[in-house]
Design a protein around this motif. Structure first.
Motif, short mmCIF file in Angstrom:
data_model
loop_
_atom_site.label_atom_id
_atom_site.label_comp_id
_atom_site.label_asym_id
_atom_site.label_seq_id
_atom_site.Cartn_x
_atom_site.Cartn_y
_atom_site.Cartn_z
N LEU A 57 -52.33 -46.76 80.16
CA LEU A 57 -51.51 -45.56 80.01
C LEU A 57 -51.46 -44.74 81.31
N LYS A 58 -52.54 -44.74 82.05
CA LYS A 58 -52.57 -44.01 83.32
C LYS A 58 -51.59 -44.61 84.33
N SER A 59 -51.51 -45.93 84.36
CA SER A 59 -50.63 -46.57 85.35
C SER A 59 -49.21 -46.81 84.83
N ASN A 60 -48.95 -46.48 83.56
CA ASN A 60 -47.63 -46.66 82.98
C ASN A 60 -47.28 -45.44 82.15
N SER A 61 -46.88 -44.37 82.82
CA SER A 61 -46.65 -43.09 82.15
C SER A 61 -45.54 -43.16 81.10
N HIS A 62 -44.69 -44.16 81.15
CA HIS A 62 -43.61 -44.29 80.17
C HIS A 62 -44.08 -44.87 78.84
N ASN A 64 -46.38 -44.98 75.39
CA ASN A 64 -47.18 -44.14 74.52
C ASN A 64 -48.38 -44.97 74.05
N GLU A 65 -49.30 -44.35 73.35
CA GLU A 65 -50.52 -45.03 72.93
C GLU A 65 -50.24 -46.24 72.04
N GLU A 66 -49.28 -46.10 71.13
CA GLU A 66 -48.95 -47.20 70.22
C GLU A 66 -48.43 -48.42 70.98
N CYS A 67 -47.55 -48.19 71.97
CA CYS A 67 -47.04 -49.30 72.79
C CYS A 67 -48.18 -49.94 73.60
N VAL A 166 -38.36 -49.00 75.33
CA VAL A 166 -37.71 -48.50 74.11
C VAL A 166 -37.75 -49.53 72.98
N HIS A 167 -37.73 -50.80 73.30
CA HIS A 167 -37.76 -51.84 72.26
C HIS A 167 -39.09 -51.83 71.50
N MET A 168 -40.14 -51.27 72.11
CA MET A 168 -41.44 -51.17 71.43
C MET A 168 -41.67 -49.76 70.87
N SER A 169 -41.35 -48.75 71.68
CA SER A 169 -41.65 -47.39 71.26
C SER A 169 -40.66 -46.85 70.24
N GLU A 170 -39.42 -47.26 70.32
CA GLU A 170 -38.40 -46.80 69.39
C GLU A 170 -37.47 -47.97 69.04
N PRO A 171 -38.01 -48.96 68.34
CA PRO A 171 -37.23 -50.17 68.07
C PRO A 171 -35.95 -49.92 67.29
#
Length: 190
Positions: A57-62, A64-67, A166-171
């Motif tokens: 998460l630190k290296s990929n700010s885009h 979220n925890e679930e992704c 987006v395909h993972m965070s908001e499918p």
């Protein structure tokens, strides 16, 4: 034979004609660097899920925890003392993550493509994260124009709200678009 091709916020680095001649030199340096890193590599480290998730998460700010947890499910192996990363970290280096093509080779490749193509771009995706780079925007415009003008009715471009994942965070933003594209009966030309 590929009948349908779906591109999800797909980065492609297009080189100008004057840059193509430097491509082999760049690739040679990349390979030499990778060989040096491999020669000095230590055995795989073992992490806790919490450590890996924080690092990701630190290296990929885009993300979220679930992704992040989804990516770690498929990207780690459980060992007696924790988790080990499955993938070689070198593939995340920019020089190994992108294809470099000249505009001419890209256009030639698209002319040979017979598949129906769906390009889904996230509003805050790869191309927009690098907003300061006019080149990225111009490269995206060139890609879309070439696909549209060459493939005509075989090309569909859709922009959806969300980031690169987006395909993972908001499918829900992409599922119906992809489903509709896949269910449509496209006939390939002989």
């Amino acid at each position: 034979m590929v009948n349908k091709l779906i591109l999800l916020d797909s980065p492609l680095l297009l080189l100008e004609s004057n840059e193509v001649e430097n491509l082999l030199t760049y690739k040679r340096r990349t390979i030499e660097h990778m060989l040096q890193v491999e020669a000095s590599q230590e055995p795989s480290r073992v992490y806790s899920l919490k450590q890996l998730l924080q690092r990701l998460l630190k290296s990929n700010s885009h993300l979220n925890e679930e992704c992040g947890e989804l990516l770690l499910q498929r990207g780690t192996t459980k060992v007696a003392t924790g988790l080990v990363l499955n993938r070689d970290q070198k593939i995340s280096w920019p020089e190994n993550s992108f294809d470099f093509l000249s505009r001419e080779l890209y256009a030639h490749s698209i002319r040979k493509l017979q598949a129906h193509v769906l390009f889904i771009k996230a509003v805050h995706g790869y191309f927009d994260v690098r907003r300061e780079s006019y080149y990225s925007k111009e490269s995206l415009s060139f890609m879309i124009h070439t696909l549209k003008s060459t493939l005509k009715e075989r090309f569909q471009f859709v922009e959806v709200p969300g980031n690169h994942c987006v395909h993972m965070s908001e499918p829900q933003h992409v599922a119906s678009i992809i489903s509709s594209f896949l269910q449509h009966k496209h006939m390939l030309t002989a």
